[in-house]
Design an enzyme around this catalytic site. Sequence first.
Site, PDB file in Angstrom:
ATOM      1  N   ASP A 192       0.857  -1.179   0.000  1.00 44.75           N
ATOM      2  CA  ASP A 192       0.000   0.000   0.000  1.00 44.75           C
ATOM      3  C   ASP A 192       0.892   1.227   0.000  1.00 44.75           C
ATOM      4  O   ASP A 192       2.116   1.111  -0.083  1.00 44.75           O
ATOM      5  CB  ASP A 192      -0.953  -0.009   1.214  1.00 44.75           C
ATOM      6  CG  ASP A 192      -2.307   0.611   0.887  1.00 44.75           C
ATOM      7  OD1 ASP A 192      -2.347   1.824   0.643  1.00 44.75           O
ATOM      8  OD2 ASP A 192      -3.309  -0.118   0.862  1.00 44.75           O
ATOM      9  N   HIS A 258      -2.868   3.286  -4.492  1.00 46.67           N
ATOM     10  CA  HIS A 258      -2.186   2.857  -3.263  1.00 46.67           C
ATOM     11  C   HIS A 258      -0.752   2.443  -3.580  1.00 46.67           C
ATOM     12  O   HIS A 258      -0.248   1.437  -3.067  1.00 46.67           O
ATOM     13  CB  HIS A 258      -2.955   1.724  -2.593  1.00 46.67           C
ATOM     14  CG  HIS A 258      -4.265   2.158  -1.995  1.00 46.67           C
ATOM     15  ND1 HIS A 258      -4.331   2.947  -0.870  1.00 46.67           N
ATOM     16  CD2 HIS A 258      -5.542   1.937  -2.370  1.00 46.67           C
ATOM     17  CE1 HIS A 258      -5.610   3.176  -0.560  1.00 46.67           C
ATOM     18  NE2 HIS A 258      -6.356   2.588  -1.476  1.00 46.67           N
ATOM     19  N   GLU A 321      -9.839   2.400  -4.935  1.00 49.60           N
ATOM     20  CA  GLU A 321      -9.550   3.788  -4.546  1.00 49.60           C
ATOM     21  C   GLU A 321      -8.412   4.410  -5.356  1.00 49.60           C
ATOM     22  O   GLU A 321      -7.590   5.162  -4.826  1.00 49.60           O
ATOM     23  CB  GLU A 321      -9.222   3.857  -3.050  1.00 49.60           C
ATOM     24  CG  GLU A 321     -10.390   3.428  -2.167  1.00 49.60           C
ATOM     25  CD  GLU A 321     -10.074   3.472  -0.696  1.00 49.60           C
ATOM     26  OE1 GLU A 321     -10.968   3.805   0.094  1.00 49.60           O
ATOM     27  OE2 GLU A 321      -8.920   3.150  -0.309  1.00 49.60           O
TER      28      GLU A 321
END
Length: 774
Positions: A192, A258, A321
């Site tokens: 991440d 990420h 995301e």
Amino acid sequence: MPVRFRLALAALALPSAAIAADPLPLVPLPAAITPAAGGFTIAAGQRVAAAAGDTGAANAARLFVEQMQAQRGLALVPASGDAPIRFVRDAGIGGAEAYRLTVTPAGITVAASGDAGLIWGAMTLAQLASPDAAIGRPVTIGAVTIADAPRFAWRGLMIDVARHFQPIGVLRDIVDQMAAVKLNTLHIHLTDDQGWRVEIRKYPRLTTIGGWRTPPSTGGAPGAPVGGFYTQAELRGLVAYARAHGIMIVPEVDLPGHAQALVAAYPELGVAGDRPAVGHDWGVNPYLFDPGPKGIAFVKDVLDELMAIFPGTYIHLGGDEAVKDQWERSPTVQAQIKALGLKDEDGLQSWMIEQFGRYLEAKGRRLIGWDEILEGGLPPSASVMSWRGEKGAVDAANQGHDVVLSPDGPLYLDHLQSDRTDEPPGRFGIYTLAAVYAYDPMPPGIAGAGAAHVLGAQGNAWSELLVTPAEVQHKLFPRAAALAEITWSPKAARDWAGFLPRVHRQGERWTRAGMTVADSAFAVGFTLVGTPGDALRKNVVPVTLATQSGYGTIRYTVDGSVPSATSAAYASTIPLRPGAVLRAAAFDAAGAATATPRRFDAGRAALLSRSSAELTACPAGAIGMRVPLAADATASAPAYAINLFDTCTRYPDAPLDIATGYRVEIARLPRNYGLAHDASALRAHYAVTAHGELLVQVGCAAAAKARAAGDKTARPVAAGLFALPDPTTAPQRFAFAGTLPRMAKDADICFQFTSPLSDPFYTVERVQLVEGRR
């Protein structure tokens, strides 16, 4: 992936009356239980056998012996040939995870056709023998035949080691406790923005640089780097350990978003050409990897090494995301979109996922990703893990793609389990043990044929706010037992009341194994009837008691002593005298406490005090998280309930006819939140001193309500203006004191900080109202 096993419901279901009358201490509830007469006693030194040359049966027998030592304190003896406890193959038992457990006065047999079935039979037998107070003594198991198989093939937990690294031994411990309740899939979130945790030999800087980050500042100098990573040898060892426990490991490398740790290590694989630090902000950050030839080649290299470590079917490639701003602003990426004939950036992500899906498919593997991979069109080879509710799963399953249900809410285990003041850090809203148990992994919107594509469900423990192994365990246990039951047991047999005594026993097993097990569902909570001002004016403090689960009999004392099974049973509101100390706990039918006793102080000072967890949001905004003092704090307390979009909290129902002043304790926290496009929702306040102020205002909620109704002159009463100190030199925790205006009734008090958004985040740790002369 184990083969799904289905039987006719009539053949699986046990009559509920039989369960209620004599519940066996099993989680998850087996498909069919047939009791018989008599029983078999297991004592130390008993022989446990598997057929010669059957390594799978020998492994299951070994696991049973280990469980009996750990949970019952009995040393059994592995053996070959004939023995009173046997693990055998039976090709007539259909399904790789199905098993049959038979207990007779003559002995015990665990039979299955597959290795996994033998393991699950061993776990059921170990549960029948434990726990109770007679550790180390023989145990008699009632004669019974259990025919069992799972409802779903994917019964998983996800551990996020990217935000906060956990040593490999912590993951092994979780494998042990997953196996105990027949969870069979461990999804590890390995990369991440905040860390890259898997060694990739072709790209060593991924871990030497990307595996470490500088903690966010609370005002002073940054702390020492934190992080870590797993070597390939460590992960291969974990894979083998998990396989021996019937568990498949699914690795996740998150892309295209990420990706800040990746770009920090290899800026040439980024989009903008810069080299950021490894991230320390929780949330959504802008860094994406390069979707061009270099980036595609890099991911394939990574996949090659991942496949050499992890032999399971699935590789998880994230996809969540990924705000596309960097791609939108890059001429190179825009030219790629045009050259490929794609519509937009979502189409580019879909194209990219398809490249990797085909690459994995050619090597006998399958790609799975979060439900954002649906955007721009779902590649034929992809499976979907649905986290933004159930819509992604419904859409994908109806299109013929396999899906795993993992919705934010009931199956996001980083959420808080209660609003208790002693609850460790986590996210609001609150998702209890009951909420997990009530969830069904088969969404009603999936059409008939689509149901076959529902692999199962998974609980996720995201670790932005989970630092220590104990904090991770507190979020997993006992909710993992509820997850196990909703994914293993027949839906028609689900029974909350019947589950409670069984999960309580399983919690005792986990505790004996050294796990930190949340008792939120069983702990007694105290509710003051009316406001503290009402109690102080009437000189009586009425309190009601309850537990989340309703399990057990609540017993209490009012002299501060520890309650026991013979203490007074709670029946109705308790009118305490001011100054009394009430302690309470719930007790089961055997007289054992179901949770640690909790305490309510009815003293005047306590009634005039509120901790961070007892404060509420200011008139605008909402409390969203309970956070630690530092991003990498190694203790759960203190913890602070905050609205990250506005540094304001409210003390409701302050009795201003009684309290004459206040002392407010302040904490300065890191402001480490990646908000992406939500950053515009941050509320800035005009500061009138160098570092901002704390404004103490009385009647703020009433004034806001009056203004909303049209009274433009309504405003709160100023009760304090305190200049905040220089955050680079001041202590992280400090206090202010002031006086309060006299009012005839209760009113709210708002504590508003006006520090710049570039500074750390301030919040209230505790407010103590004081009495005295004005």
